[in-house]
Design a protein around this motif. Structure first.
Motif, PDB file in Angstrom:
ATOM      1  N   LEU A  65       0.866  -1.175   0.000  1.00 17.17           N
ATOM      2  CA  LEU A  65       0.000   0.000   0.000  1.00 17.17           C
ATOM      3  C   LEU A  65       0.902   1.224   0.000  1.00 17.17           C
ATOM      4  CD1 LEU A  65      -1.642  -2.277   1.725  1.00 17.17           C
ATOM      5  CD2 LEU A  65      -3.042  -0.343   2.436  1.00 17.17           C
ATOM      6  N   ILE A  78      -1.504  -1.367  -4.048  1.00 13.27           N
ATOM      7  CA  ILE A  78      -2.728  -0.621  -3.773  1.00 13.27           C
ATOM      8  C   ILE A  78      -2.354   0.853  -3.630  1.00 13.27           C
ATOM      9  CG2 ILE A  78      -4.649  -0.274  -2.164  1.00 13.27           C
ATOM     10  CD1 ILE A  78      -4.310  -3.236  -1.367  1.00 13.27           C
ATOM     11  N   LEU A  87      -3.192   4.445  -2.635  1.00 14.67           N
ATOM     12  CA  LEU A  87      -4.126   5.213  -1.821  1.00 14.67           C
ATOM     13  C   LEU A  87      -4.628   6.417  -2.610  1.00 14.67           C
ATOM     14  CD1 LEU A  87      -2.262   5.194   1.610  1.00 14.67           C
ATOM     15  CD2 LEU A  87      -4.089   3.673   0.842  1.00 14.67           C
ATOM     16  N   GLY A  88      -5.890   6.726  -2.450  1.00 15.56           N
ATOM     17  CA  GLY A  88      -6.465   7.879  -3.137  1.00 15.56           C
ATOM     18  C   GLY A  88      -6.478   9.102  -2.247  1.00 15.56           C
ATOM     19  N   ILE A 107      -9.442  10.931   2.516  1.00 17.19           N
ATOM     20  CA  ILE A 107      -9.725   9.772   1.663  1.00 17.19           C
ATOM     21  C   ILE A 107      -8.648   8.703   1.858  1.00 17.19           C
ATOM     22  CG2 ILE A 107      -9.982   8.950  -0.709  1.00 17.19           C
ATOM     23  CD1 ILE A 107     -11.063  11.714  -1.438  1.00 17.19           C
ATOM     24  N   ALA A 108      -7.387   9.129   1.785  1.00 16.80           N
ATOM     25  CA  ALA A 108      -6.276   8.189   1.966  1.00 16.80           C
ATOM     26  C   ALA A 108      -6.297   7.574   3.362  1.00 16.80           C
ATOM     27  CB  ALA A 108      -4.943   8.910   1.726  1.00 16.80           C
ATOM     28  N   GLY A 151      -8.896   7.170   5.273  1.00 15.16           N
ATOM     29  CA  GLY A 151     -10.032   6.255   5.367  1.00 15.16           C
ATOM     30  C   GLY A 151      -9.745   4.910   4.742  1.00 15.16           C
ATOM     31  N   ILE A 152      -9.055   4.918   3.610  1.00 18.31           N
ATOM     32  CA  ILE A 152      -8.669   3.657   2.957  1.00 18.31           C
ATOM     33  C   ILE A 152      -7.718   2.876   3.850  1.00 18.31           C
ATOM     34  CG2 ILE A 152      -7.462   2.635   0.974  1.00 18.31           C
ATOM     35  CD1 ILE A 152      -8.393   5.084  -0.665  1.00 18.31           C
ATOM     36  N   LEU A 153      -6.755   3.559   4.440  1.00 16.66           N
ATOM     37  CA  LEU A 153      -5.771   2.901   5.307  1.00 16.66           C
ATOM     38  C   LEU A 153      -6.424   2.169   6.469  1.00 16.66           C
ATOM     39  CD1 LEU A 153      -2.770   5.374   5.736  1.00 16.66           C
ATOM     40  CD2 LEU A 153      -2.622   2.972   5.076  1.00 16.66           C
ATOM     41  N   SER A 154      -7.482   2.768   7.015  1.00 16.85           N
ATOM     42  CA  SER A 154      -8.122   2.198   8.201  1.00 16.85           C
ATOM     43  C   SER A 154      -8.737   0.830   7.948  1.00 16.85           C
ATOM     44  CB  SER A 154      -9.199   3.157   8.719  1.00 16.85           C
ATOM     45  OG  SER A 154     -10.272   3.267   7.793  1.00 16.85           O
ATOM     46  N   GLN A 155      -8.854   0.441   6.669  1.00 11.20           N
ATOM     47  CA  GLN A 155      -9.443  -0.848   6.331  1.00 11.20           C
ATOM     48  C   GLN A 155      -8.403  -1.971   6.248  1.00 11.20           C
ATOM     49  OE1 GLN A 155     -12.138  -0.505   2.876  1.00 11.20           O
ATOM     50  NE2 GLN A 155     -12.043   1.719   3.136  1.00 11.20           N
TER      51      GLN A 155
END
Length: 254
Positions: free
Chosen positions: A121, A140, A142-143, A157-158, A160-164
């Protein structure tokens, strides 16, 4: 024009060896008052021979300022390549890793071919483009909002994606690593994203050349204690290395 006296020459010699000196230490070494040492440091600073700090002096500016990534690519080139090569030893098959932004991390991405299975990531556009050359590496991107100065994304946004995700290793660059202030960068939004990356990684590995030691950036990322491994070059002074090791870091010098 006033000339440098013997004591001031010795202060500069010690500073060149350590990279950083304190008023207290200099008072003990030279058997003079703090007033005298502070005058010495001010005199030497006026001659552009050192940089005054709270309680001491530094060989280089203690505050990092923001540079464009294209400018950073021209600095400490060989040191960054050696650091990246050493970092490669910390990547294993089937790892799930996060790679931050920065020129040293980009150098690492250039030598990551050959793995059978790896998942990465990253917020860095340059790192993603480099890893796309290797089909065995699942990348992956990150956006988020793109920071042109670092060609990487930042923002909610980035984060939030990381938290998954949950990753076993984070490879991160920095603008500064200070014994008291910790790890930092010159951009507050980038610092916040780096905090989020640390939160989802089991092991934090910092890649930083020796010019980043005892330097502070505007945005704090974390305390020194949150770092597991520091990979740096032989320019790091022995006192800083020892203090970092005493704080629990595994310091790798290339």
């Amino acid at each position: 024009m006033a000339i440098i006296n013997i004591r001031q020459e010795l202060i500069l010699e010690e500073l060149n060896q350590k990279g950083y000196v304190t008023v207290v230490e200099l008072c003990e070494t030279h058997k003079v008052s703090s007033v005298t040492i502070r005058k010495d440091l001010s005199f030497l600073e006026n001659k552009n021979l050192l940089h005054r700090t709270h309680g001491g002096a530094s060989k280089q500016p203690i505050y990092a300022f923001e540079r464009n990534v294209s400018d950073k690519e021209l600095l400490q080139v060989e040191q960054k390549k050696l650091i990246a090569k050493a970092a490669l030893d910390y990547i294993k098959e089937n790892d799930y890793i996060i790679m931050g932004s920065g020129t040293t991390i980009h150098n690492l991405s250039k030598i990551m071919g050959g793995f059978q299975k790896l998942t990465v990531l990253t917020p860095s556009l340059k790192v993603s483009l480099e890893l796309c050359k290797h089909p065995e590496i699942d990348t992956i991107q990150l956006g988020g909002d793109i920071r042109k100065a670092s060609t990487s994304v930042v923002g909610a946004i980035a984060e939030g994606i990381l938290s998954q995700f949950s990753c076993n290793k984070l490879f991160i660059g920095t603008d500064g690593l200070h014994l008291e202030f910790g790890l930092s960068t010159s951009n507050a939004m980038e610092a916040h994203l780096n905090q989020a990356m640390i939160d989802v990684a089991a092991k934090v590995i910092v890649l930083a050349d020796s010019t980043k030691m005892n330097v502070r950036g505007f945005g704090k990322i974390c305390n020194v204690e949150k770092i597991d491994v520091l990979i740096t070059d032989s320019g790091i002074d022995i006192e800083t290395k020892t203090k970092l090791e005493d704080m629990g870091l595994n310091v790798v010098v290339v």
